[in-house]
Enzyme design. Structure first.
Site, mmCIF file in Angstrom:
data_model
loop_
_atom_site.group_PDB
_atom_site.id
_atom_site.type_symbol
_atom_site.label_atom_id
_atom_site.label_comp_id
_atom_site.label_asym_id
_atom_site.label_seq_id
_atom_site.Cartn_x
_atom_site.Cartn_y
_atom_site.Cartn_z
ATOM 1 N N GLU A 46 0.874 -1.173 0.000
ATOM 2 C CA GLU A 46 0.000 0.000 0.000
ATOM 3 C C GLU A 46 0.911 1.224 0.000
ATOM 4 O O GLU A 46 1.631 1.470 0.973
ATOM 5 C CB GLU A 46 -0.898 -0.018 1.231
ATOM 6 C CG GLU A 46 -1.898 1.116 1.282
ATOM 7 C CD GLU A 46 -2.700 1.117 2.578
ATOM 8 O OE1 GLU A 46 -3.317 2.161 2.868
ATOM 9 O OE2 GLU A 46 -2.698 0.100 3.298
ATOM 10 N N ASP A 57 -5.529 9.642 8.810
ATOM 11 C CA ASP A 57 -4.200 9.264 9.261
ATOM 12 C C ASP A 57 -3.821 9.956 10.560
ATOM 13 O O ASP A 57 -4.137 11.130 10.775
ATOM 14 C CB ASP A 57 -3.166 9.596 8.173
ATOM 15 C CG ASP A 57 -3.364 8.739 6.938
ATOM 16 O OD1 ASP A 57 -3.376 7.509 7.091
ATOM 17 O OD2 ASP A 57 -3.524 9.296 5.836
ATOM 18 N N TYR A 172 -10.962 -3.652 3.542
ATOM 19 C CA TYR A 172 -10.063 -3.154 4.590
ATOM 20 C C TYR A 172 -10.893 -2.991 5.860
ATOM 21 O O TYR A 172 -11.790 -2.159 5.926
ATOM 22 C CB TYR A 172 -9.483 -1.817 4.135
ATOM 23 C CG TYR A 172 -8.370 -1.232 4.964
ATOM 24 C CD1 TYR A 172 -8.364 -1.284 6.350
ATOM 25 C CD2 TYR A 172 -7.309 -0.586 4.338
ATOM 26 C CE1 TYR A 172 -7.350 -0.727 7.088
ATOM 27 C CE2 TYR A 172 -6.271 -0.023 5.067
ATOM 28 C CZ TYR A 172 -6.300 -0.095 6.440
ATOM 29 O OH TYR A 172 -5.276 0.472 7.167
#
Length: 273
Positions: A46, A57, A172
């Site tokens: 990734e 993030d 995911y």
């Protein structure tokens, strides 16, 4: 390789999907770091395309993104970097929708086309709701790229059903609420999310907090088909010390934990921590 290559990466056992930021600290280093991760056992890489507002993030990856942006990383340079990579594992781009939208002046297809030509095999776009993914999904299908969706602990059952129907490559699974960042434990939310995906036709990979072989073992024993680890690798890059060797060793440790759990599953019940 495309979407089918990502699926195939999960077929030989639990997959390791490490994350690093493209251009952190520079493109040449990124190429060496990706090669080190593959030597350590990465099945899919990734590769983050830096964006100035990375809302999913945490501080570690935010810092890596800032270093890459300060060094001049752009979408075009990112695609050049991917084209120069000499590895035989699928590459998945993790970025945000605004970059794709602006790259094509309001049309996401140009980025998808150029990404496919450069060697990208899939996309993760965490700020794109599945309900609004039609144009990007169509472009990905046209160019044989996977479009990976994220299932969070708070994702509703109706939305999970839509994600499972429309996802490609893998799903995911977000291990916990919040942003990315290394953790010392495996959240119980991980297992609850996995329990809600028993009938998915695509593999599942758990991320957000994975940093050790022990965690990978617990996650795969809990039903995941793979693990995603990011902050632990971005921290190593930030240190600047023996980076390639440490990336390789850490990838090998996490991969070994995942593989150990898969090997033990035939003789014992999944172990949850």
């Amino acid at each position: 390789m495309g979407e089918r290559a990502i699926r195939a990466a999960f077929e030989g056992g639990p997959a390791l999907v490490p994350y690093v930021v493209a251009g952190d600290p520079d493109p040449e280093a990124t190429e060496a770091y990706v090669e080190a991760l593959v030597r350590g056992g990465a099945d899919v890489v990734e590769l983050g395309l830096p964006f100035s507002e990375p809302i999913a993030d945490g501080p570690t990856i935010e810092s890596g993104i800032r270093r890459a942006l300060d060094a001049g990383m752009t979408p075009s340079r990112y695609l050049d970097l991917v084209a120069d990579l000499d590895v035989d594992v699928p590459i998945v781009t993790m970025t945000y929708y605004n970059l794709l939208f602006r790259y094509g002046d309001g049309d996401v297809e140009p980025f998808v086309a150029d990404a496919a030509a450069a060697g990208v095999d899939g996309l993760i776009v965490p700020d794109l709701p599945v309900e609004e993914s039609g144009p990007l999904r169509e472009a990905c299908e046209q160019h044989d790229l996977a479009l990976v969706f994220i299932v969070a602990p708070t994702t509703t059952e109706d939305r999970i059903e839509r994600i499972v129907e429309q996802a490609s490559g893998f799903v995911y699974v977000q291990a916990r609420l919040g942003t990315t960042g290394a953790r010392a434990d495996v959240s119980e939310q991980t297992y609850e999310s996995l329990d809600r995906l028993p009938d998915a036709d695509v593999p599942t990979a758990v991320g957000f907090g994975v940093s050790s072989g022990e965690q990978a073992r617990a996650i795969v024993a809990g039903g995941a088909d793979g693990v995603v680890a990011g902050s632990v690798f971005v921290d190593i890059v930030a240190s600047g010390e023996n980076v390639a060797d440490r990336l390789e060793r850490t990838a090998a440790e996490i991969k070994a934990g995942a593989t150990e759990a898969s090997s033990a599953s035939s003789v014992s019940e999944p172990e949850r921590t």
